[in-house]
Design a protein around this motif. Structure first.
Motif, PDB file in Angstrom:
ATOM      1  N   VAL A  85       0.830  -1.202   0.000  1.00  0.00           N
ATOM      2  CA  VAL A  85       0.000   0.000   0.000  1.00  0.00           C
ATOM      3  C   VAL A  85       0.867   1.257   0.000  1.00  0.00           C
ATOM      4  O   VAL A  85       0.589   2.214  -0.728  1.00  0.00           O
ATOM      5  CB  VAL A  85      -0.976  -0.021   1.199  1.00  0.00           C
ATOM      6  N   LEU A  86       1.935   1.263   0.784  1.00  0.00           N
ATOM      7  CA  LEU A  86       2.809   2.436   0.798  1.00  0.00           C
ATOM      8  C   LEU A  86       3.543   2.614  -0.536  1.00  0.00           C
ATOM      9  O   LEU A  86       3.788   3.744  -0.962  1.00  0.00           O
ATOM     10  CB  LEU A  86       3.802   2.357   1.962  1.00  0.00           C
ATOM     11  N   TYR A  93       1.136   4.273  -2.869  1.00  0.00           N
ATOM     12  CA  TYR A  93       0.994   5.683  -2.523  1.00  0.00           C
ATOM     13  C   TYR A  93       2.239   6.463  -2.962  1.00  0.00           C
ATOM     14  O   TYR A  93       2.131   7.550  -3.537  1.00  0.00           O
ATOM     15  CB  TYR A  93       0.761   5.854  -1.027  1.00  0.00           C
ATOM     16  N   TYR A 110       2.190   7.073  -6.617  1.00  0.00           N
ATOM     17  CA  TYR A 110       1.257   8.155  -6.938  1.00  0.00           C
ATOM     18  C   TYR A 110       1.911   9.518  -6.702  1.00  0.00           C
ATOM     19  O   TYR A 110       1.826  10.422  -7.534  1.00  0.00           O
ATOM     20  CB  TYR A 110      -0.011   8.010  -6.091  1.00  0.00           C
ATOM     21  N   VAL A 111       2.587   9.664  -5.567  1.00  0.00           N
ATOM     22  CA  VAL A 111       3.242  10.935  -5.246  1.00  0.00           C
ATOM     23  C   VAL A 111       4.364  11.228  -6.244  1.00  0.00           C
ATOM     24  O   VAL A 111       4.500  12.354  -6.726  1.00  0.00           O
ATOM     25  CB  VAL A 111       3.772  10.914  -3.790  1.00  0.00           C
ATOM     26  N   GLY A 146      -5.776   8.524  -7.929  1.00  0.00           N
ATOM     27  CA  GLY A 146      -6.155   8.918  -6.563  1.00  0.00           C
ATOM     28  C   GLY A 146      -7.283   8.048  -6.036  1.00  0.00           C
ATOM     29  O   GLY A 146      -7.260   7.599  -4.879  1.00  0.00           O
ATOM     30  N   GLN A 155      -6.236   4.678  -4.822  1.00  0.00           N
ATOM     31  CA  GLN A 155      -5.710   4.588  -3.464  1.00  0.00           C
ATOM     32  C   GLN A 155      -6.796   4.082  -2.509  1.00  0.00           C
ATOM     33  O   GLN A 155      -6.531   3.273  -1.615  1.00  0.00           O
ATOM     34  CB  GLN A 155      -5.194   5.950  -2.981  1.00  0.00           C
ATOM     35  N   THR A 210      -6.877   0.485  -0.427  1.00  0.00           N
ATOM     36  CA  THR A 210      -7.156   0.399   1.012  1.00  0.00           C
ATOM     37  C   THR A 210      -8.251  -0.625   1.291  1.00  0.00           C
ATOM     38  O   THR A 210      -8.112  -1.475   2.176  1.00  0.00           O
ATOM     39  CB  THR A 210      -7.567   1.780   1.555  1.00  0.00           C
TER      40      THR A 210
END
Length: 145
Positions: A60-61, A64, A67-68, A93, A96, A100
């Motif tokens: 998950v990280l 993320y 994405y960043v 987005g 994400q 989750t």
């Protein structure tokens, strides 16, 4: 000294039998739980939890972070329109949230199939030893199954 629940005139020595029994019960429970924690079943349970949590957190990280990074360094890609005014960044987005919810579902599924049966066995072993009475050397084998 009288306790609030003791009859007037009674001494701590009059209640030492009950206090001693409570202390023995706490010591017994502590010993049973410590032995259960050192059992192979409990070790498998903890390893399973750590493995899943570590992998899920990394996945998950990573999504993320991707994405960043894409938002920072691939602005043209992220700004590309997909439908009307909605661009790639908008859909990534939203992904994400999907990641989750997917992780939560996978966690529940993993717990139901792999960890809950082992946890139930450990719990039953502990309850069986505690219900058998005073903790003795002959009853320790039930916990380490």
């Amino acid at each position: 000294m009288n306790s609030p629940t003791s009859p007037t005139g009674s001494s701590p020595a009059d209640q030492s039998g009950r206090a001693g029994t409570d202390a023995v019960r706490r010591d017994t429970a502590s010993a049973v739980f410590e032995e259960a924690q050192s059992s192979p079943s409990f070790g498998r349970l903890r390893r399973s939890q750590r493995t899943f949590a570590t992998l899920a957190t990394i996945a998950v990280l990573s999504l993320y972070l991707l994405y960043v990074l894409l938002s920072s360094y691939a602005r043209d890609l992220m700004g590309a329109r997909v439908v009307g005014r909605l661009n790639v960044a908008f859909f990534l987005g939203l992904a994400q949230f999907g990641a989750t919810f997917l992780t939560a579902w996978l966690y529940t599924r993993h717990a139901d199939r792999r960890r809950d049966p082992v946890a139930e066995q450990v719990r039953q072993d502990i309850e069986r030893v505690l219900a058998a009475g005073p903790y003795g050397a002959d009853q320790t084998a039930g916990v380490s199954a």
